[in-house]
Design an enzyme around this catalytic site. Sequence first.
Site, PDB file in Angstrom:
ATOM      1  N   CYS A 333      -5.260   4.187  -0.641  1.00 33.79           N
ATOM      2  CA  CYS A 333      -5.070   5.498  -0.017  1.00 33.79           C
ATOM      3  C   CYS A 333      -3.647   6.078  -0.142  1.00 33.79           C
ATOM      4  CB  CYS A 333      -5.535   5.465   1.445  1.00 33.79           C
ATOM      5  SG  CYS A 333      -5.329   3.912   2.286  1.00 33.79           S
ATOM      6  N   ARG A 362      -5.042  -8.763  -1.613  1.00 38.34           N
ATOM      7  CA  ARG A 362      -4.783  -9.098  -0.213  1.00 38.34           C
ATOM      8  C   ARG A 362      -4.619 -10.604  -0.091  1.00 38.34           C
ATOM      9  NH1 ARG A 362      -9.199  -5.056   2.797  1.00 38.34           N
ATOM     10  NH2 ARG A 362      -8.393  -3.133   1.825  1.00 38.34           N
ATOM     11  N   GLN A 380     -12.251  -1.787  -5.905  1.00 39.50           N
ATOM     12  CA  GLN A 380     -13.124  -0.968  -5.070  1.00 39.50           C
ATOM     13  C   GLN A 380     -13.562   0.290  -5.806  1.00 39.50           C
ATOM     14  OE1 GLN A 380     -10.272  -0.479  -1.777  1.00 39.50           O
ATOM     15  NE2 GLN A 380     -11.791  -1.441  -0.459  1.00 39.50           N
ATOM     16  N   ASP A 382     -13.275   3.176  -4.843  1.00 37.78           N
ATOM     17  CA  ASP A 382     -12.591   3.839  -3.738  1.00 37.78           C
ATOM     18  C   ASP A 382     -12.540   5.344  -3.963  1.00 37.78           C
ATOM     19  OD1 ASP A 382     -11.422   3.753  -1.309  1.00 37.78           O
ATOM     20  OD2 ASP A 382      -9.604   2.717  -1.927  1.00 37.78           O
ATOM     21  N   HIS A 384     -11.149   9.197  -1.890  1.00 38.07           N
ATOM     22  CA  HIS A 384     -10.507   9.874  -0.757  1.00 38.07           C
ATOM     23  C   HIS A 384     -10.727  11.372  -0.893  1.00 38.07           C
ATOM     24  CE1 HIS A 384      -8.453   5.955  -0.859  1.00 38.07           C
ATOM     25  NE2 HIS A 384      -8.482   6.093   0.455  1.00 38.07           N
ATOM     26  N   LYS A 464     -14.708   4.668  11.703  1.00 40.84           N
ATOM     27  CA  LYS A 464     -15.431   4.606  10.430  1.00 40.84           C
ATOM     28  C   LYS A 464     -16.925   4.384  10.646  1.00 40.84           C
ATOM     29  CE  LYS A 464     -14.182  -0.298   9.866  1.00 40.84           C
ATOM     30  NZ  LYS A 464     -13.644  -1.311   8.956  1.00 40.84           N
ATOM     31  N   HIS A 510     -11.566   8.488   3.955  1.00 45.72           N
ATOM     32  CA  HIS A 510     -11.594   7.305   3.098  1.00 45.72           C
ATOM     33  C   HIS A 510     -13.058   6.915   2.919  1.00 45.72           C
ATOM     34  CE1 HIS A 510      -7.280   6.207   4.305  1.00 45.72           C
ATOM     35  NE2 HIS A 510      -7.642   7.084   5.224  1.00 45.72           N
TER      36      HIS A 510
END
Length: 635
Positions: A333, A362, A380, A382, A384, A464, A510
Amino acid sequence: MINVKLPDGAVRRFEAPVSVGDVAAAIGPGLAKAALAGRVDGRVVDTSFVIDRDADVAIVTDRDPEGLEVIRHSTAHLLAYAVKDLFPDAQVTIGPVIEDGFYYDFAYKRPFTLEDLAAIEKRMVELAKRDEPVVRSEMPRDEAVRYFQDMGEHYKAEIIASIPSNEPISLYREGGFVDLCRGPHVPSTGRLKVFKLTKIAGAYWRGDSRNEMLQRIYGTAWGKKEDQDAYLHRIEDAEKRDHRKLGRQLDLFHTQDEAPGMVFWHPKGWSIWQVVEQYMRRVYQDNGYQEVRAPQILDRALWERSGHWQNFKDDMFTTQSEKRDFAVKPMNCPGHILIFNSDLRSYRDLPLRYGEFGACHRNEPSGALHGIMRVRAFTQDDGHIFCTEEQIRSECVAFNRLALDVYRDFGFTDVAIKLALRPEQRLGDDAAWDRAENALRDALRECGVAWTELPGEGAFYGPKTEYHLKDSLGRSWQCGTMQVDFQMPGRLGAEFVAADDTRQVPVMLHRAIVGSLERFIGMLIEHYAGALPLWLAPQQAVVLNITDRSAAYASQQVAALKAAGFRVFADLRNEKITYKIREHSLQKLPYQLIVGDKEQQAATVAVRTRGGEDLGAMSLDTLLERLRKEVAARR
C-alpha cells in the site's frame, strides 16, 4: 423464592438457592444425567454453580456448542492428569480448546514418543472410567502461587503471578490432580467417553521463540463416537491431500533451509502459478484496474509515516545502505500511495484503481511456517482503490460481486463473509472508524449477503470485510479482503483537487481476492487433492505411444495440441502401455491420449480420463472441441 426461567418460557420456583444440577434434576432424571454445564443469564457455568436470585437458566448438554467446548476443555485436563500420573516430573503449562479439539503443553526432560502417546491415551480412558468428581475451589492469588511452586509447577506459578492480586484464583480437582482454570468443566471424569490423542509437536513457552521449547500434545473430543469417527476420517483425508506431500509427489515445488519460508517452484508448479496470475490479470483488466509495480525496498521513514513501523516492525526484514535504514516491503500500500502522489489528481480521476502482483516479505516465526500456506516471501493479487467517501459503497459492492465470481470459477461456492472491526491499537478517531465500518455494512446490505462481525480484528488503519472459503473437506480458509482506510493516505500526503478546487484526502480501499498466491495455490491443491480441473492443471494431457511405430504420430498430435494452446507432452519411452498409463494416473493428469497402429491409420487418438473412463477414439477436432468447452466451463 427464586424464579428460574427456562428457554421454553416455563418458570420453576425454588424456596432456597439451588444448583444448576438441581434445576436439571427438577426438570427430569434424563436431563440431570445429560447435563454437562449450565447457562445462567448467558454465562456458561458448572452444574455445581449455585443460583441465588431470579435468573434465566438453560441446561447445557453435548447437543449444544457450549457442551462440546466443555467436553474438550475437560478432556484437556484429563490429558494433563494422565501425563502427571505417568510422568510425575512433567510440568503442565497451558491447555486450551481449539477448533475440533484441544492441546496441552508440557515441559519434560525428554521428548514424548508415539508409544508414550498411546500410553497416555490408555491412562486417560482408565481415569475417565473412575468417574471422579471434578470439584471447583478458589484460592487467593499469592497463596495459589506458593501452592503450585511447592508442587514444582513453576509454569503454573508464573501464570498465576501475572494475574492481578485482587482476583481470586479458581482451581479444579479430579482425583489427585489439581489444575488452574476458569472453567466450567463436566461434573465428573466419567462424562468424558469419546476422545483421541492425535499428535505431538513442539511449542515455545507463551508462543515466544526466545523462551524454552515445550511439548504440545493435541487431541480431539466429541459427544458422540460417530461424530469423532467422521472427524478422524476427514483428518485422514486431509493428510492425503496435504499440499506438501502432493507438492513432492506431483513435482510442483519444494522448500529447504537455505531459504526458510520461501518457495522453490518447479516447472509444473510454476505453470499453475502462471495460470492463476494470468487469470487474475484479466480480472484486473476487465474491471478497470491499472497494473503497476512498486519497489521492494523502501526507506524506514516512509514506514514510520505510514504507521507500519510502529505496528509491524517486528515482522519486517530490514537492511542498511549508505547510513540509511530500509525495510523490505511487507505490503504494497505505501508504494501505491507514492505512485498516486507522483502527479496532481482530480476528482474526475476517481475512483483510481491500481493492481499489483506485489512480492512481499514478512519475518514470520520459524515455528509458524507451513509449506506454501504460511511463508516469509509471498506474492499478492494486491489492489488499492483511491476514491471519495461517497464512492466507497459502490466500489465495495462491485468488489463483493467480483470476488464471489472469482471464487466460483476456482471451485469455491461456499463463502462466509465476516466484518473485522476496530482493534484496540489503531490509528484515527472513533468517528472515522464509525464511518468506515458503516460504509462496509451498507455495501454488504446492498449486496444482500449475510455476514458476522469480529470485534477487535480489523487492521490498525481500518476495518475489513473478509471472505472465508470452505473447501471440499469443510475447512474454512480466510482469503480475500476489502479494507476501508481513512488514515494512511493523509499520513503519506495523498490528495486530489475536489470539484470546488480545494485539496482533499482520498479514501484508500485495500483489496485482494486470492490474497497470497502461494497460499491460494496450496488451498487449490488440497481442495482438489492434486487433481486440478483442466484449465488449472499444469499438464493437461499426455500422448502415449503403444509401439515405436506410432512415435512420430504421437509427436504430431502433441504439436497440434500445443499449437491450439494446450499444455501437452509425449511419453515415447519403450515401456509397456499399461505401465505408462498407471504411472501418469498417479500424476493426476486430466487426460491420457493413447495412439497405436489403429489410431494412426484412422487419424484418431484413444482418450482416457483421469478417473479411468475410456472415452474411445476421437479425431483431433472432436478432442479439441471437448477440451475447449471444458476449459471455458472451468469445471
